[in-house]
Write an enzyme that holds these catalytic residues in place. Structure first.
Site, PDB file in Angstrom:
ATOM      1  N   SER A 151      -7.692   0.783   1.444  1.00 22.62           N
ATOM      2  CA  SER A 151      -8.173   0.238   2.331  1.00 22.62           C
ATOM      3  C   SER A 151      -7.810  -1.253   2.507  1.00 22.62           C
ATOM      4  O   SER A 151      -8.093  -1.668   3.606  1.00 22.62           O
ATOM      5  CB  SER A 151      -9.924   0.271   2.175  1.00 22.62           C
ATOM      6  OG  SER A 151     -10.295  -0.474   1.051  1.00 22.62           O
ATOM      7  N   SER A 154      -8.100   1.184  -3.466  1.00 22.23           N
ATOM      8  CA  SER A 154      -7.667   0.180  -2.299  1.00 22.23           C
ATOM      9  C   SER A 154      -7.136  -1.215  -2.520  1.00 22.23           C
ATOM     10  O   SER A 154      -7.032  -1.997  -1.745  1.00 22.23           O
ATOM     11  CB  SER A 154      -9.100   0.218  -1.579  1.00 22.23           C
ATOM     12  OG  SER A 154      -9.214   1.044  -0.870  1.00 22.23           O
ATOM     13  N   LYS A 183     -11.057 -10.108   2.474  1.00 24.83           N
ATOM     14  CA  LYS A 183     -11.288  -9.024   2.996  1.00 24.83           C
ATOM     15  C   LYS A 183     -12.558  -8.889   3.854  1.00 24.83           C
ATOM     16  O   LYS A 183     -13.480  -9.215   3.333  1.00 24.83           O
ATOM     17  CB  LYS A 183     -11.203  -7.916   2.027  1.00 24.83           C
ATOM     18  CG  LYS A 183     -11.292  -6.454   2.246  1.00 24.83           C
ATOM     19  CD  LYS A 183     -11.295  -5.439   1.109  1.00 24.83           C
ATOM     20  CE  LYS A 183     -11.201  -3.962   1.658  1.00 24.83           C
ATOM     21  NZ  LYS A 183     -11.120  -3.035   0.597  1.00 24.83           N
TER      22      LYS A 183
HETATM   23  N1  GLN Z   1      -8.436   5.833  -0.346  1.00 28.81           N
HETATM   24  C1  GLN Z   1      -9.749   6.118  -1.231  1.00 28.81           C
HETATM   25  C2  GLN Z   1     -10.788   6.335  -0.176  1.00 28.81           C
HETATM   26  O1  GLN Z   1     -10.614   6.569   0.857  1.00 28.81           O
HETATM   27  C3  GLN Z   1      -9.749   4.874  -1.840  1.00 28.81           C
HETATM   28  C4  GLN Z   1     -10.689   3.739  -0.827  1.00 28.81           C
HETATM   29  C5  GLN Z   1     -10.918   2.752  -1.813  1.00 28.81           C
HETATM   30  O2  GLN Z   1     -10.553   2.158  -2.815  1.00 28.81           O
HETATM   31  N2  GLN Z   1     -11.629   1.813  -1.079  1.00 28.81           N
HETATM   32  O3  GLN Z   1     -11.743   6.752  -0.819  1.00 28.81           O
END
Ligand code: GLN
Length: 492
Positions: free
Chosen positions: A158, A182, A78
């Site tokens: 994400s 995410s 990532k």
């Molecule tokens: N969807 C969540 C956010 O936008 C989680 C993102 C994540 O876990 N990095 O904050």
């Protein structure tokens, strides 16, 4: 050589050890597959020369009988993990062409164990999002499509690039991060396995920070066993991260396949949210039935503060983000916009470099931390966060793990939930609780919906008890017997 990409990580490691094929061969097969996968937009940096160089070195170590835990296995990273001398962007324009002079601890652990880097994977900008739509590189497309449809679906976010790459056989496994879901939500949307370990299991050093008290690294993999193998390598105490836990790393894979007889599984009634699709409800009931058949005892539990989790998360995470992102001022990294005064340079750089969602989080974060609002929002959120953690503690007196759905829906079309931020934030309703409490949680593919799209179940465990999650995840995987794969429409 195409079929080498369809192996699980475990099967590939066995084949490499037995010299059935070499790391150069399996790496080349993945490099070729990645080169043909542009339609998915999963990789935002391909590093084929580096991959083949690492593969040759791995083959030499295998020949000398010095193979590490992941020797010769090609992985995707990532693009939130700093990789020394390879561009690291967090999918933001503000980092420009930033090439770190250091390696994140998690990726350094993988290379120590012999893994091979295929490249860097797309994500939501600074990991803020649930559909990969906030990436400065454009969204990732889910390799899965609904039956009879050509519509592009999101792989979630994400870590959408990580999940899509694993599902499409563009790597044997991938690193990911989870601040509010995410790892687990993209895993559920792509028929892959993802685990967010206990907060502090993996070092955060060298991972671009979003919300430091919630951020945790973990793997996305093809199977529960593969996830266990990867997590072992990624984990471990690190003096460079004061929140990393000084605890031993178990052989997580040894828990996969262990009997789950007698384990008590809690079913939290508060996760039965309004408007939950019948298919998700049915999947959950099926998961309960599978674990019962495997000898588990099912108990009803209550996590009374669950309904406050999402608002709490969306105060705590932006607050920490606004502080963490203050460092991007045009002086040290990547982008710098011109301006007459220093303040102009800051403003112009941040105005041009950050996308809308990131700006929204910075504004919310600055607001909830500002004098006059701090007590009403941030301090209150911290108190509620404690209650949420206490709910879990109380529940784990009655049970060994919790079973819930991973997401409130299957993968949805790109752009569909972009109507307002709250619609998008609702994706995280089942996942943010584990981050707020710091406990480990895993998503396991458990079935297909009526359109043929994957659905995931979530297991949540006690602090540092990933082992039980791997045993239960293995039992669910066996019962679900999930073998479906997306059709390779993207391979041009
Ligand atoms: N969807 C969540 C956010 O936008 C989680 C993102 C994540 O876990 N990095 O904050």
């Amino acid at each position: 050589m195409g079929e080498l990409t369809s192996l699980t990580l475990k099967a590939a490691l066995d084949g490499l050890k037995a010299k059935t094929f070499s790391s150069v061969e399996i790496t080349q097969a993945h490099v070729d597959a990645v080169a043909k996968s542009k339609a998915l937009n999963a990789y935002i940096l391909e590093t084929p020369e580096r991959a083949l160089q690492m593969a040759a070195a791995a083959d030499a170590r295998i020949a000398r009988g010095e193979a590490g835990l992941l020797e010769g296995a090609p992985l995707g990273i990532k693009d939130l993990f700093c990789t020394e001398s390879f561009r690291t962007t967090a999918a933001s324009k503000i980092l420009g062409d930033f090439k770190p002079t250091y390696e994140s601890t998690v990726t350094a652990n993988l290379w120590r164990d012999g893994a091979v880097m295929l490249g860097k994977l797309n994500l939501d900008e600074f990991a803020m999002g649930s559909a990969n739509e906030t990436s400065a590189f454009g969204p990732v497309t889910n390799p899965w499509r609904a039956a009879g449809s050509n519509q592009s679906l999101t792989p979630g976010g994400s870590s959408g690039g990580s999940a899509a790459a694993v599902a499409a056989d563009l790597c044997l496994g991938a690193t990911a991060t989870d601040t509010g879901g995410s790892i687990r939500q993209p895993a559920a949307f792509t028929g892959t396995v993802g685990i967010k370990p206990t907060y502090g299991r993996c070092s955060r050093w060298g991972i671009v920070a979003f919300a430091s008290s919630l951020d945790q690294a973990g793997p996305i993999a093809k199977t529960v066993e593969d996830a266990a193998i990867l997590l072992r390598s990624m984990s471990g105490h690190d003096v460079k991260d004061s929140t990393s836990l000084p605890v031993d790393v178990p052989d997580f894979a040894s828990f996969v396949g262990k009997s789950v007889k007698g384990l008590r599984i809690g079913v939290p009634k508060e996760y039965r949210v309004d408007g939950m699709p019948a298919e998700i409800e049915a999947l959950w009931a099926q998961g309960i039935a599978w674990l019962k058949e495997a000898g588990c005892e099912i108990v009803d539990v209550s996590l009374p503060h669950t309904k406050y989790a999402l608002p709490t998360y969306y105060i705590v995470a932006p607050a920490e983000a606004s502080s963490n992102l203050a460092r991007y001022d045009g002086m040290r990294y990547g982008l710098r916009a011109e301006g007459k005064t220093l303040a102009d340079v800051y403003q112009n750089t941040r105005g041009a470099g950050f996308g809308d969602e990131v700006k929204r989080r910075i504004l919310i974060g600055a607001y909830v931390l500002s004098a006059g609002y701090y007590d009403a929002y941030y301090l209150k959120a911290q108190k509620v966060r404690r209650r949420i953690a206490d709910d879990f503690k109380a529940a784990f007196e009655k049970c060994d793990a919790l079973l819930t759905p991973a997401t409130p829906s299957a993968a949805f079309p790109i752009g569909q939930k972009d109507v307002d931020p709250v619609t998008m934030y609702l994706n995280d309703v089942f996942t943010v609780t584990a981050n707020l409490a710091g406990v480990p949680a895993m998503s396991i593919p458990a079935g297909l919906d009526k359109d043929g799209l994957p659905l995931g179940l979530q297991l949540i465990g006690r602090t540092l008890d990933e082992g039980t999650l791997f045993s239960l995840g293995g039992a669910l995987e066996k019962a679900a017997d999930f073998r479906a794969k997306p059709k390779a429409w993207w391979a041009s």
